[in-house]
Design a protein around this motif. Structure first.
Motif, PDB file in Angstrom:
ATOM      1  N   LEU A 344      19.960  51.476  36.821  1.00 35.91           N
ATOM      2  CA  LEU A 344      20.561  50.806  38.077  1.00 35.91           C
ATOM      3  C   LEU A 344      19.493  50.980  39.395  1.00 35.91           C
ATOM      4  N   SER A 345      19.292  49.861  39.893  1.00 37.09           N
ATOM      5  CA  SER A 345      18.563  49.703  41.250  1.00 37.09           C
ATOM      6  C   SER A 345      19.014  48.551  41.790  1.00 37.09           C
ATOM      7  N   TRP A 346      18.494  48.337  42.873  1.00 36.65           N
ATOM      8  CA  TRP A 346      18.883  47.357  43.918  1.00 36.65           C
ATOM      9  C   TRP A 346      18.657  45.971  43.389  1.00 36.65           C
ATOM     10  N   GLN A 347      17.764  45.777  42.331  1.00 37.48           N
ATOM     11  CA  GLN A 347      17.654  44.435  41.679  1.00 37.48           C
ATOM     12  C   GLN A 347      18.543  44.406  40.583  1.00 37.48           C
ATOM     13  N   SER A 348      18.832  45.286  40.021  1.00 34.39           N
ATOM     14  CA  SER A 348      19.933  45.285  38.796  1.00 34.39           C
ATOM     15  C   SER A 348      21.340  45.363  38.953  1.00 34.39           C
ATOM     16  N   LEU A 349      21.661  45.981  40.294  1.00 36.70           N
ATOM     17  CA  LEU A 349      23.065  46.124  40.976  1.00 36.70           C
ATOM     18  C   LEU A 349      23.623  44.964  40.732  1.00 36.70           C
ATOM     19  N   THR A 350      24.998  44.866  40.239  1.00 34.27           N
ATOM     20  CA  THR A 350      25.833  43.785  40.079  1.00 34.27           C
ATOM     21  C   THR A 350      27.352  44.106  40.236  1.00 34.27           C
ATOM     22  N   PHE A 351      28.139  43.216  40.691  1.00 34.92           N
ATOM     23  CA  PHE A 351      29.367  43.484  40.931  1.00 34.92           C
ATOM     24  C   PHE A 351      30.296  42.504  39.783  1.00 34.92           C
ATOM     25  N   ASP A 352      29.378  42.072  38.835  1.00 33.41           N
ATOM     26  CA  ASP A 352      30.171  41.070  38.160  1.00 33.41           C
ATOM     27  C   ASP A 352      31.210  41.769  37.182  1.00 33.41           C
ATOM     28  N   LYS A 353      31.160  42.842  36.793  1.00 32.10           N
ATOM     29  CA  LYS A 353      32.280  43.632  35.973  1.00 32.10           C
ATOM     30  C   LYS A 353      33.482  43.814  36.602  1.00 32.10           C
ATOM     31  N   PHE A 354      33.328  44.218  37.923  1.00 31.46           N
ATOM     32  CA  PHE A 354      34.516  44.192  38.800  1.00 31.46           C
ATOM     33  C   PHE A 354      35.122  42.794  38.956  1.00 31.46           C
ATOM     34  N   ALA A 355      34.181  42.033  39.132  1.00 27.20           N
ATOM     35  CA  ALA A 355      34.880  40.318  39.378  1.00 27.20           C
ATOM     36  C   ALA A 355      35.653  40.058  37.891  1.00 27.20           C
ATOM     37  N   GLU A 356      35.003  40.439  36.816  1.00 29.13           N
ATOM     38  CA  GLU A 356      35.606  40.190  35.659  1.00 29.13           C
ATOM     39  C   GLU A 356      36.932  40.825  35.133  1.00 29.13           C
ATOM     40  N   VAL A 357      36.973  42.092  35.702  1.00 32.79           N
ATOM     41  CA  VAL A 357      38.271  42.662  35.213  1.00 32.79           C
ATOM     42  C   VAL A 357      39.388  42.567  36.472  1.00 32.79           C
ATOM     43  N   LEU A 358      39.088  42.037  37.501  1.00 36.15           N
ATOM     44  CA  LEU A 358      39.943  41.960  38.637  1.00 36.15           C
ATOM     45  C   LEU A 358      40.282  40.368  38.799  1.00 36.15           C
ATOM     46  N   LEU A 359      39.350  39.809  38.491  1.00 35.37           N
ATOM     47  CA  LEU A 359      39.612  38.099  38.801  1.00 35.37           C
ATOM     48  C   LEU A 359      39.682  37.082  37.695  1.00 35.37           C
ATOM     49  N   ARG A 360      38.704  37.335  36.436  1.00 34.68           N
ATOM     50  CA  ARG A 360      38.412  36.477  35.681  1.00 34.68           C
ATOM     51  C   ARG A 360      39.207  36.851  34.216  1.00 34.68           C
ATOM     52  N   GLN A 361      39.257  37.989  33.925  1.00 37.18           N
ATOM     53  CA  GLN A 361      39.818  38.147  32.512  1.00 37.18           C
ATOM     54  C   GLN A 361      41.218  38.488  32.464  1.00 37.18           C
ATOM     55  N   ALA A 362      42.015  37.626  32.086  1.00 40.36           N
ATOM     56  CA  ALA A 362      43.309  37.343  31.960  1.00 40.36           C
ATOM     57  C   ALA A 362      44.157  38.724  31.771  1.00 40.36           C
ATOM     58  N   VAL A 363      43.880  39.241  30.563  1.00 42.40           N
ATOM     59  CA  VAL A 363      44.576  40.495  30.179  1.00 42.40           C
ATOM     60  C   VAL A 363      44.380  41.676  30.934  1.00 42.40           C
ATOM     61  N   THR A 364      43.072  41.594  31.724  1.00 43.32           N
ATOM     62  CA  THR A 364      42.949  42.962  32.836  1.00 43.32           C
ATOM     63  C   THR A 364      43.835  42.577  33.940  1.00 43.32           C
ATOM     64  N   VAL A 365      43.617  41.420  34.381  1.00 43.27           N
ATOM     65  CA  VAL A 365      44.470  41.038  35.671  1.00 43.27           C
ATOM     66  C   VAL A 365      45.975  41.071  35.436  1.00 43.27           C
ATOM     67  N   ARG A 366      46.313  40.698  34.354  1.00 46.38           N
ATOM     68  CA  ARG A 366      47.852  40.729  33.917  1.00 46.38           C
ATOM     69  C   ARG A 366      48.124  42.518  33.922  1.00 46.38           C
ATOM     70  N   ALA A 367      47.425  43.265  33.373  1.00 46.54           N
ATOM     71  CA  ALA A 367      47.498  44.706  33.588  1.00 46.54           C
ATOM     72  C   ALA A 367      47.681  45.436  34.704  1.00 46.54           C
ATOM     73  N   PHE A 368      46.633  44.724  35.726  1.00 48.48           N
ATOM     74  CA  PHE A 368      46.805  45.366  36.844  1.00 48.48           C
ATOM     75  C   PHE A 368      48.368  44.946  37.509  1.00 48.48           C
ATOM     76  N   TRP A 369      48.775  43.632  37.583  1.00 49.58           N
ATOM     77  CA  TRP A 369      50.071  43.408  37.866  1.00 49.58           C
ATOM     78  C   TRP A 369      51.198  43.848  37.184  1.00 49.58           C
ATOM     79  N   ASN A 370      51.010  44.100  35.831  1.00 50.94           N
ATOM     80  CA  ASN A 370      52.134  44.826  35.248  1.00 50.94           C
ATOM     81  C   ASN A 370      52.382  46.307  35.530  1.00 50.94           C
ATOM     82  N   SER A 371      51.253  46.990  35.634  1.00 51.13           N
ATOM     83  CA  SER A 371      51.463  48.468  36.266  1.00 51.13           C
ATOM     84  C   SER A 371      51.719  48.393  37.768  1.00 51.13           C
TER      85      SER A 371
END
Length: 578
Positions: A344-371
């Motif tokens: 982990l460094s300033w060059q490698s830091l990315t929020f892509d996984k947060f965007a993936e589970v909160l915005l793009r991946q249907a099953v995780t977005v659905r899980a948030f809404w279901n919960s």
């Protein structure tokens, strides 16, 4: 000629119509809801285990309970639950005494932080500690403690389960002991001080002996919590085939489906029997303790730390860093790196996984809404029901109150896996009369949440109702108000703040729930706990870490909202307000 007369129609006598008096309607409704949510599922579970096909045949159930795998899982359950309870008792006892009898600074934020560590889901805690001690841990690398690449995680198996459960259940012990400390009269301490006793002597010879019932009760509570814990043994035990009873039931049901229901029903009863041992022992301790004694002046901090005050505060905060800070930093670093093993460094830091589970991946977005919707729906419904329940329990049920409370507390006291199996058995076939099945639909999870969290929803309204004097109701009766009018216009406005807190408490616990939903979910009804567990099993640790961090942020926001409402509530409703 014979004249025909028109036959006069005689009106039929009206059928007798039974109408329940208004005064008896509320008690009847309370009893009916209690039986529906607490009694009926467990009655169905017992019948499925010992009378499959409605014929008494206990041989299959006894065979399932005494099988080699069941005996091994039972021994593992007893071992991990007992050892973790002892660890939680020691750690929670130290926390309770440090915050309860000393003048250490920052008690409110410390208590809030310790309770927060308990409110996060067990599977999140397990995932955080797994990330902290993983061979590729960024935190261990920064500290120069990185294990050899490819080495096994030391938390997998018996030792890790005991350690993480002890840490997770320690605040539960502390909350129980804080309740006991409030019931100790300060005059005992003053009398000992007049005799020249120091704070260590007072604690050892007065406080701890008086707290003996609470210490035993706290240990038993931690034991029962360990018996029913699914998230921690699932993440730390299943990868190395170390099975406890809840994980054995999960494996059987996920492998063989509904065909294994009679066997899993017997195993669920075995889990309930193990937990019931702890519950009955706790009830026996409470009975020996006797009734509450009114005290003029409750216990106040008597251990003045002097120059040691900063050291004690630093030790408590260091414990929080080890228990909460470092594991969550490890989770965060895993969620912020692009791939496994990348530093982990300033060059490698990315929020892509947060965007993936909160915005793009249907099953995780659905899980948030279901919960969110499962937790919010259960919270709103139970907060509304809790007002009528609190009034009925406090004013109307009389001798029926204790039996009704026991039935209501059954789904909350017993492990969640027992309730889940009971709900599957109850709703597997279509409902009578209407011919509709809710098995495999969101409604079965909602029903299980209503049954499990009703006792939690009742805590604040019942405490508030006990403090309301009856003259409000007497005045309403003199003005001709009926029972339902009195509930709507007098009782409900008074209990509304307590009911709102109940809703937030239910939401807080239900949002991250896994034990019940792990067995009840179907395609389209996944919850956060289920998706997190599935992602970890699939090797997507970064995405699972992103979900864990996001879900914990929601829990923290709900706790902060509860703390803001705490000023308008009866004392001792919020566990961290010591």
């Amino acid at each position: 000629m014979r004249l025909s007369r028109k036959r006069e129609s005689v009106p039929a006598a009206p059928l007798p119509h039974f109408r329940l008096p208004a005064e008896a309607a509320l008690p009847a409704l309370v009893v009916a809801v209690a039986l529906l949510l607490g009694g009926l599922p467990f009655l169905r579970l017992v019948l499925a285990a010992f009378a499959p096909g409605w014929q008494f045949a206990p041989e299959a159930a006894l065979a399932a309970m005494t099988s080699r795998s069941a005996v091994a899982a039972t021994l593992h359950t007893l071992d991990t639950s007992l050892c973790s309870a002892l660890g939680a008792l020691g750690l929670g006892g130290v926390i309770a005494l440090a915050l309860g009898v000393t003048d250490v600074r920052g008690k409110r934020p410390l208590a809030f932080a310790f309770v927060f560590t308990m409110m996060i889901a067990p599977q999140v805690a397990a995932l955080a500690f797994l990330s902290l001690l993983a061979p590729n841990s960024q935190i261990l690398a920064l500290l120069g403690l990185s294990p050899e690449p490819g080495s096994a995680n030391p938390l997998l198996g018996r030792g890790g389960i005991i350690l993480v459960m002890a840490l997770h259940h320690a605040p539960l012990v502390a909350i129980t002991l804080w309740t006991g400390l409030r019931g100790i009269p300060h005059s005992l301490v003053e009398a000992a001080q007049m005799e020249g006793a120091g704070p260590a002597t007072i604690t050892a010879r007065i406080i701890l002996p008086v707290l003996r019932p609470q210490l035993i009760a706290a240990g038993l509570i931690a034991f029962v919590a360990g018996v029913g814990n699914f998230g921690i043994p699932a993440l730390l035990g299943l990868p190395v085939n170390y099975l406890t009873l809840p994980t054995l039931i999960y494996r059987r049901l996920s492998s063989f489906g509904p065909e294994s229901l009679p066997e899993t029903a017997a195993l669920a009863l075995l889990v309930g029997a193990v937990a019931a041992l702890g519950i009955l022992a706790g009830m026996a301790v409470a009975r020996r303790q006797g009734g509450r004694v009114e005290i003029e002046r409750p216990l106040e901090p008597f251990w003045l730390l002097g120059r040691a005050k900063p050291l004690v505060a630093a030790a408590l905060w260091l414990l929080l860093v080890v228990k909460l800070g470092l594991p969550f930093l490890a989770l965060l670093s895993e969620a912020l790196t692009p791939a496994l093993g990348v530093p982990l460094s300033w060059q490698s830091l990315t929020f892509d996984k947060f965007a993936e589970v909160l915005l793009r991946q249907a099953v995780t977005v659905r899980a948030f809404w279901n919960s969110f919707w499962f937790a919010a729906s259960a919270a709103v419904l139970l907060s509304l029901v809790s007002i009528a329940f609190a009034y009925g329990l406090e004013r109307r049920l009389g001798r029926l109150r204790r039996p009704v409370e026991l039935v209501v507390e059954l789904p909350y006291a017993l492990p969640g896996v027992v309730l889940a199996i009971a709900c599957i058995l109850l709703f597997l076939k279509p409902l009578p009369l209407i011919g509709v099945s809710i098995y495999g639909t969101p409604f079965i999870i909602l029903f299980a949440y209503l049954a499990r969290f009703l006792p939690l929803a009742l805590k604040a309204p019942v405490a508030a109702m006990a403090q309301i004097e009856a003259h409000h109701e007497e005045a309403a009766r003199l003005d001709g108000a009926g029972l339902w009018q009195m509930l709507r216009f007098i009782v409900a406005p008074i209990l509304a703040p307590a009911a709102a807190v109940s809703a937030l408490m239910v939401f807080l616990v239900a949002f991250n729930e896994l034990t019940v939903s792990a067995l009840l979910w179907s395609s389209g009804t996944e919850t956060l706990g289920v998706v997190l567990f599935s992602l970890k099993e699939a090797g997507l640790a970064g995405e699972a870490a992103a979900i864990a961090i996001s879900a914990s942020a929601v829990i923290l926001a709900a706790m902060l909202a509860l703390d803001l409402l705490g000023r308008r509530l009866p004392q001792n409703v919020l566990p961290w307000r010591i």
